[in-house]
Motif scaffolding. Structure first.
Motif, PDB file in Angstrom:
ATOM      1  N   GLN A 271       9.206  -7.357  -6.649  1.00 50.63           N
ATOM      2  CA  GLN A 271       7.813  -7.756  -6.480  1.00 50.63           C
ATOM      3  C   GLN A 271       7.689  -8.817  -5.382  1.00 50.63           C
ATOM      4  O   GLN A 271       6.782  -8.759  -4.543  1.00 50.63           O
ATOM      5  N   GLN A 272       8.622  -9.756  -5.367  1.00 47.50           N
ATOM      6  CA  GLN A 272       8.607 -10.802  -4.347  1.00 47.50           C
ATOM      7  C   GLN A 272       8.864 -10.223  -2.952  1.00 47.50           C
ATOM      8  O   GLN A 272       8.183 -10.581  -1.982  1.00 47.50           O
ATOM      9  N   ALA A 273       9.821  -9.317  -2.846  1.00 39.96           N
ATOM     10  CA  ALA A 273      10.120  -8.703  -1.548  1.00 39.96           C
ATOM     11  C   ALA A 273       8.919  -7.927  -1.015  1.00 39.96           C
ATOM     12  O   ALA A 273       8.595  -7.992   0.184  1.00 39.96           O
ATOM     13  N   ALA A 274       8.253  -7.189  -1.894  1.00 38.42           N
ATOM     14  CA  ALA A 274       7.071  -6.434  -1.474  1.00 38.42           C
ATOM     15  C   ALA A 274       5.956  -7.378  -1.029  1.00 38.42           C
ATOM     16  O   ALA A 274       5.273  -7.123  -0.025  1.00 38.42           O
ATOM     17  N   PHE A 275       5.770  -8.461  -1.751  1.00 38.50           N
ATOM     18  CA  PHE A 275       4.755  -9.446  -1.367  1.00 38.50           C
ATOM     19  C   PHE A 275       5.066 -10.023   0.015  1.00 38.50           C
ATOM     20  O   PHE A 275       4.174 -10.165   0.858  1.00 38.50           O
ATOM     21  N   GLU A 276       6.305 -10.344   0.251  1.00 36.56           N
ATOM     22  CA  GLU A 276       6.685 -10.936   1.536  1.00 36.56           C
ATOM     23  C   GLU A 276       6.533  -9.945   2.688  1.00 36.56           C
ATOM     24  O   GLU A 276       6.444 -10.356   3.846  1.00 36.56           O
ATOM     25  N   ALA A 277       6.484  -8.664   2.395  1.00 35.81           N
ATOM     26  CA  ALA A 277       6.314  -7.645   3.434  1.00 35.81           C
ATOM     27  C   ALA A 277       4.862  -7.469   3.855  1.00 35.81           C
ATOM     28  O   ALA A 277       4.579  -6.781   4.849  1.00 35.81           O
ATOM     29  N   VAL A 282       1.227  -3.390   8.885  1.00 35.21           N
ATOM     30  CA  VAL A 282       2.271  -2.716   8.110  1.00 35.21           C
ATOM     31  C   VAL A 282       1.647  -1.549   7.353  1.00 35.21           C
ATOM     32  O   VAL A 282       0.577  -1.689   6.752  1.00 35.21           O
ATOM     33  N   ALA A 283       2.292  -0.401   7.379  1.00 36.55           N
ATOM     34  CA  ALA A 283       1.767   0.764   6.657  1.00 36.55           C
ATOM     35  C   ALA A 283       1.805   0.508   5.154  1.00 36.55           C
ATOM     36  O   ALA A 283       2.749  -0.104   4.639  1.00 36.55           O
ATOM     37  N   CYS A 284       0.792   1.003   4.459  1.00 36.91           N
ATOM     38  CA  CYS A 284       0.737   0.829   3.000  1.00 36.91           C
ATOM     39  C   CYS A 284       2.025   1.317   2.335  1.00 36.91           C
ATOM     40  O   CYS A 284       2.526   0.689   1.399  1.00 36.91           O
ATOM     41  N   GLN A 285       2.555   2.437   2.806  1.00 36.57           N
ATOM     42  CA  GLN A 285       3.752   2.989   2.177  1.00 36.57           C
ATOM     43  C   GLN A 285       4.952   2.048   2.278  1.00 36.57           C
ATOM     44  O   GLN A 285       5.866   2.111   1.451  1.00 36.57           O
ATOM     45  N   GLU A 286       4.955   1.170   3.268  1.00 40.78           N
ATOM     46  CA  GLU A 286       6.098   0.277   3.448  1.00 40.78           C
ATOM     47  C   GLU A 286       6.191  -0.729   2.298  1.00 40.78           C
ATOM     48  O   GLU A 286       7.294  -1.147   1.930  1.00 40.78           O
ATOM     49  N   ILE A 287       5.069  -1.109   1.716  1.00 44.63           N
ATOM     50  CA  ILE A 287       5.092  -2.031   0.582  1.00 44.63           C
ATOM     51  C   ILE A 287       5.790  -1.364  -0.598  1.00 44.63           C
ATOM     52  O   ILE A 287       6.610  -1.986  -1.294  1.00 44.63           O
ATOM     53  N   GLY A 325       3.848   8.053   1.810  1.00 47.47           N
ATOM     54  CA  GLY A 325       2.944   9.017   2.428  1.00 47.47           C
ATOM     55  C   GLY A 325       1.619   8.430   2.860  1.00 47.47           C
ATOM     56  O   GLY A 325       0.861   9.088   3.586  1.00 47.47           O
ATOM     57  N   GLU A 326       1.321   7.185   2.446  1.00 53.20           N
ATOM     58  CA  GLU A 326       0.073   6.544   2.864  1.00 53.20           C
ATOM     59  C   GLU A 326       0.348   5.726   4.122  1.00 53.20           C
ATOM     60  O   GLU A 326       0.956   4.655   4.071  1.00 53.20           O
ATOM     61  N   HIS A 327      -0.125   6.248   5.258  1.00 53.44           N
ATOM     62  CA  HIS A 327       0.188   5.640   6.549  1.00 53.44           C
ATOM     63  C   HIS A 327      -0.860   4.636   7.014  1.00 53.44           C
ATOM     64  O   HIS A 327      -0.683   4.015   8.074  1.00 53.44           O
ATOM     65  N   LEU A 328      -1.947   4.461   6.268  1.00 56.01           N
ATOM     66  CA  LEU A 328      -2.956   3.479   6.663  1.00 56.01           C
ATOM     67  C   LEU A 328      -2.304   2.111   6.853  1.00 56.01           C
ATOM     68  O   LEU A 328      -1.510   1.669   6.020  1.00 56.01           O
ATOM     69  N   PRO A 329      -2.626   1.411   7.933  1.00 57.60           N
ATOM     70  CA  PRO A 329      -2.077   0.066   8.116  1.00 57.60           C
ATOM     71  C   PRO A 329      -2.846  -0.967   7.302  1.00 57.60           C
ATOM     72  O   PRO A 329      -4.059  -0.827   7.084  1.00 57.60           O
ATOM     73  N   LEU A 330      -2.146  -1.982   6.859  1.00 53.25           N
ATOM     74  CA  LEU A 330      -2.813  -3.092   6.191  1.00 53.25           C
ATOM     75  C   LEU A 330      -3.708  -3.821   7.183  1.00 53.25           C
ATOM     76  O   LEU A 330      -3.364  -3.982   8.355  1.00 53.25           O
ATOM     77  N   VAL A 331      -4.867  -4.253   6.679  1.00 50.13           N
ATOM     78  CA  VAL A 331      -5.870  -4.937   7.482  1.00 50.13           C
ATOM     79  C   VAL A 331      -6.284  -6.187   6.718  1.00 50.13           C
ATOM     80  O   VAL A 331      -6.410  -6.150   5.484  1.00 50.13           O
ATOM     81  N   PRO A 332      -6.494  -7.318   7.396  1.00 49.58           N
ATOM     82  CA  PRO A 332      -6.976  -8.501   6.677  1.00 49.58           C
ATOM     83  C   PRO A 332      -8.230  -8.175   5.875  1.00 49.58           C
ATOM     84  O   PRO A 332      -9.166  -7.557   6.370  1.00 49.58           O
ATOM     85  N   GLY A 333      -8.231  -8.592   4.615  1.00 50.85           N
ATOM     86  CA  GLY A 333      -9.335  -8.293   3.704  1.00 50.85           C
ATOM     87  C   GLY A 333      -9.009  -7.213   2.706  1.00 50.85           C
ATOM     88  O   GLY A 333      -9.706  -7.078   1.695  1.00 50.85           O
ATOM     89  N   MET A 334      -7.970  -6.414   2.952  1.00 45.75           N
ATOM     90  CA  MET A 334      -7.536  -5.455   1.929  1.00 45.75           C
ATOM     91  C   MET A 334      -7.019  -6.214   0.716  1.00 45.75           C
ATOM     92  O   MET A 334      -6.297  -7.211   0.847  1.00 45.75           O
ATOM     93  N   CYS A 335      -7.370  -5.736  -0.468  1.00 45.92           N
ATOM     94  CA  CYS A 335      -6.910  -6.342  -1.716  1.00 45.92           C
ATOM     95  C   CYS A 335      -6.299  -5.245  -2.579  1.00 45.92           C
ATOM     96  O   CYS A 335      -6.911  -4.187  -2.762  1.00 45.92           O
ATOM     97  N   PHE A 336      -5.117  -5.509  -3.120  1.00 40.94           N
ATOM     98  CA  PHE A 336      -4.391  -4.462  -3.830  1.00 40.94           C
ATOM     99  C   PHE A 336      -3.358  -5.075  -4.761  1.00 40.94           C
ATOM    100  O   PHE A 336      -2.998  -6.250  -4.641  1.00 40.94           O
ATOM    101  N   SER A 337      -2.900  -4.248  -5.690  1.00 42.51           N
ATOM    102  CA  SER A 337      -1.864  -4.703  -6.617  1.00 42.51           C
ATOM    103  C   SER A 337      -0.482  -4.466  -6.022  1.00 42.51           C
ATOM    104  O   SER A 337      -0.281  -3.583  -5.198  1.00 42.51           O
TER     105      SER A 337
END
Length: 377
Positions: A271-277, A282-287, A325-337
């Motif tokens: 969980q910590q590694a994913a948060f730091e990424a 960064v593509a959503c799938q990378e998290i 498979g979700e290639h959308l890039p993270l954008v400031p303002g995105m909120c997710f678990s």
């Protein structure tokens, strides 16, 4: 009066007008003739109108280029629609029982073109629109405008932070109650009451999975009596001031074994590694990949059986999804678990979940309780 976490800034008519204007521009850029938004989360987000009793009567927000948004409503529901904060930014159009609501809708729509239509639209309405306007076609909003609600404005992030703080207070409180000798459903009832006590108007779920039940990620809290030596997964959330909370913590009744600590530490590290990424671009799938890599390298890869996260806003699950498979890039303002887990069937499970928002420089947690394994009585 200063605005606090418990008293968020109001979302104004101008805010809703800006959201609808942005949606219209995005639709035009996507080659759409317009948007048709029926009751559900998109309607709440765009104009603040929450239809409390959804029936077969057609309600639809119509957004087309170069026109003021129009909200088509049954005449008997017009007063409620007019009371919505965003109603001042739309033209209200009503139809009366005995009229053909689809003919009324057709008068608001160009007779040709491709429309984005709310995922929540009833087949009844979509098929009737197709019949009335045979030269039109339709695609779900999630498919054609996946970013429509994905990027939150400052008002929305503030509400999500307040909902997260309320969920955190709920977790701190639940850890003071006795677990051993009580049923899962009793702890779930406590969680529900505490969420309401801390300002939630709606509780969407209070999952409590003890012992072997914790190895089922969406286990419904049941009659199982929690025992000394159990791992207990608690996943709970709902809506506060119209925006969602969703957090998971795993506690242990009495002292855990070395293996239980190892599994929990592995999930915490993932969980910590994913948060730091988390950072823009960064593509959503990378998290998902980052969390999964940590768990796989620890030898538990086959026991991580779900995506690592989902978006949150006016609903507790919405785009974007942190999944392969979700290639959308993270954008400031995105909120997710971010919620990795390990599930050892027949034995126990562990999951740790925070809501995170992407900022210009990285991630910000909206849940801030300890992620250490907590021992309860």
């Amino acid at each position: 009066m200063a605005v606090t976490a418990d008293q968020p800034a109001p979302i104004t008519r101008e805010d809703y007008a800006a959201r609808m204007a942005r949606a219209g521009r995005t639709a035009l850029d996507a080659g759409l003739a317009g948007l048709i938004v029926t009751p559900g989360p998109d309607l709440v987000h765009l104009c603040g109108y929450h239809v409390t009793a959804v029936t077969e009567r057609l309600t639809a927000l119509v957004i087309t280029p170069d026109q003021q948004p129009r909200l088509l409503v049954p005449a008997l529901e017009r007063p409620d629609a007019a009371a919505a904060v965003g109603a001042g930014a739309v033209e209200l159009v009503s139809w009366t029982d005995g009229d053909d609501p689809y003919e009324a809708a057709a008068r608001l729509l160009p007779s040709t073109g491709r429309y984005g239509i709310a995922d929540s639209a009833w087949a009844l309405h979509l098929l009737a629109l197709q019949r009335t306007l045979p030269d039109t076609s339709y695609a779900s909003l999630t498919a054609v405008l996946p970013m429509l609600r994905a990027v939150k404005d400052a008002h929305e992030v503030q509400r999500l932070a307040a909902a997260g703080a309320a969920a955190d207070a709920t977790y701190e409180a639940i850890c003071t109650v006795r677990f051993a000798g009580r049923r899962e459903c009793d702890i779930a009832a406590d969680l529900t009451a505490l969420l309401h006590e801390h300002g939630h108007s709606q509780v969407d779920f209070a999952i409590v999975g003890s012992g072997p039940n914790g190895a089922s990620p969406h286990h419904s809290a049941g009659e199982r009596v929690i025992e000394d030596g159990d791992m207990v997964v608690m996943d709970f959330g709902g809506l506060k001031d119209g925006y969602g909370s969703d957090t998971t913590r795993t506690v242990h009744v009495g002292e855990p074994t070395a293996e239980e600590r190892k599994v929990h530490d592995t999930v915490r590290a993932a969980q910590q590694a994913a948060f730091e990424a988390v950072r823009p671009g960064v593509a959503c799938q990378e998290i998902d990949r980052v969390a999964r890599r940590v768990i796989s390298e620890a030898g538990y890869g086959e026991y991580f059986i779900h995506r690592v996260g989902h978006g949150i806003g006016v609903t507790t699950h919405e785009p974007p999804y942190m999944v392969e498979g979700e290639h959308l890039p993270l954008v400031p303002g995105m909120c997710f678990s971010i919620e990795p887990g390990i599930y050892l069937r027949g034995r126990f499970g562990v999951r740790i979940e925070d809501i995170v928002t992407c900022t210009e420089t990285g991630g910000r947690r909206l849940n801030n309780t300890s992620r250490e394994l907590r021992v309860v009585s």
